[in-house]
Design an enzyme around this catalytic site. Structure first.
Site, PDB file in Angstrom:
ATOM      1  N   SER A   1      -6.203  37.587  24.233  1.00  0.00           N
ATOM      2  CA  SER A   1      -7.684  37.279  23.551  1.00  0.00           C
ATOM      3  C   SER A   1      -7.586  35.815  23.119  1.00  0.00           C
ATOM      4  CB  SER A   1      -8.379  38.544  22.387  1.00  0.00           C
ATOM      5  OG  SER A   1      -9.260  38.064  21.997  1.00  0.00           O
TER       6      SER A   1
ATOM      7  N   ALA B   1     -12.597  34.832  25.800  1.00  0.00           N
ATOM      8  CA  ALA B   1     -13.529  34.365  24.953  1.00  0.00           C
ATOM      9  C   ALA B   1     -14.790  35.465  24.924  1.00  0.00           C
ATOM     10  CB  ALA B   1     -12.809  33.007  24.769  1.00  0.00           C
TER      11      ALA B   1
ATOM     12  N   TYR C   1      -5.824  44.268  16.411  1.00  0.00           N
ATOM     13  CA  TYR C   1      -6.542  44.228  17.819  1.00  0.00           C
ATOM     14  C   TYR C   1      -6.102  42.283  17.957  1.00  0.00           C
ATOM     15  CZ  TYR C   1      -9.009  42.333  22.174  1.00  0.00           C
ATOM     16  OH  TYR C   1      -9.039  41.382  23.208  1.00  0.00           O
TER      17      TYR C   1
END
Length: 263
Positions: free
Chosen positions: A143, A187, A156
């Site tokens: 991510s 993204a 996270y």
């Protein structure tokens, strides 16, 4: 393009999300290429997804698994290896942007790490003997949060940063064995979870328009199919000399010059 994935056993975690999620889209794409998806997930949706795939003449298996439990991961991988005798690729896809921030407890932070990063380590650890035999490869779903931060999601962010570290570590560790290790960095992609998040915001529609406006390429979100296509190419022999890479599929959102956003 024939990616040569027919008959390849691909372990994929987190593929029993809602229809339209990244994991579900990757799963459907694997089946379309006639690979053999081996799904590791805790949600019972996995049974239905795999039944539909098998009804179309493609082999598949679902192992209901809580990936926060090392023994369950070990048993799931063992079941897959016993059934097929091989593992050709691993797609670590589990990820929950759980909002575990600085105000969270130690237990909450550690659970975030277990879900979003430690599960990746354990799947690879237990599948490694089979992966060594097949000279397969590893693909981790990452991510942008690992690179940019986000705020109020320490667990996270730390996990996804760790996932990138593991990706390069495994590329080095396994290079003499001919095993590739790469990561896809995502993204802004429209998923059921993203839709749910937007709907929790008081000014959700305005926020969504603001985000889309900042995506340089075509001012739109990345589709889950675009992510799945990149994943399948990366695990295929078409990407046979690609390892240790962070492949960003985001329409230029993270890296391109902000001047592109000037009207």
């Amino acid at each position: 393009m024939d990616l040569g994935l027919k008959g390849k056993v691909v372990i994929i975690t987190g593929a029993a999300g809602k229809e339209g999620s990244i994991g579900h889209t990757i799963l459907q794409s694997l089946a379309a290429e006639e690979a053999i998806p081996a799904v590791i997930d805790r949600n019972d949706r996995g049974y239905g997804y795999v039944d539909k795939i098998k009804a179309n003449g493609i082999d598949a298996i679902f192992c209901k698994t809580d990936v926060m439990d090392p023994e369950q991961i070990k048993n799931a991988v063992q079941t897959i290896v016993e059934k097929y005798g091989r593992v050709d690729a691993i797609i670590n896809n589990v990820g929950v942007n759980d909002g575990v921030g600085l105000d969270a407890s130690y237990e909450e932070f550690m659970n975030s790490l277990k879900l979003n990063m430690v599960s990746y380590f354990l799947v690879v650890k237990y599948a490694l003997p089979a992966l060594l035999k097949s000279k397969g490869n590893i693909l981790n779903i990452g991510s942008k949060v690992a690179l940019t931060g986000q705020g109020r999601t320490s667990g996270y962010a730390a996990s996804k940063g760790g996932v990138l570290g593991l990706t390069r570590e495994w590329a080095v560790d396994l290079i003499k064995e001919g095993i590739r290790s790469n990561a896809i960095i995502i993204a802004e992609s429209w998923t059921p979870s993203y839709d749910t998040w937007i709907k929790t915001l008081e000014n959700g529609e305005e926020k969504l328009k603001s985000i889309i406006k900042k995506i340089p390429l075509e001012n739109r979100m990345t589709t889950t199919q675009e992510i799945a296509d990149t994943c399948l190419f990366t695990i295929s022999e078409r990407a046979s000399h690609t390892t240790g890479q962070f492949i960003t599929v985001d329409g230029g959102y993270v890296h391109l010059d902000r001047s592109l956003l000037t009207e």
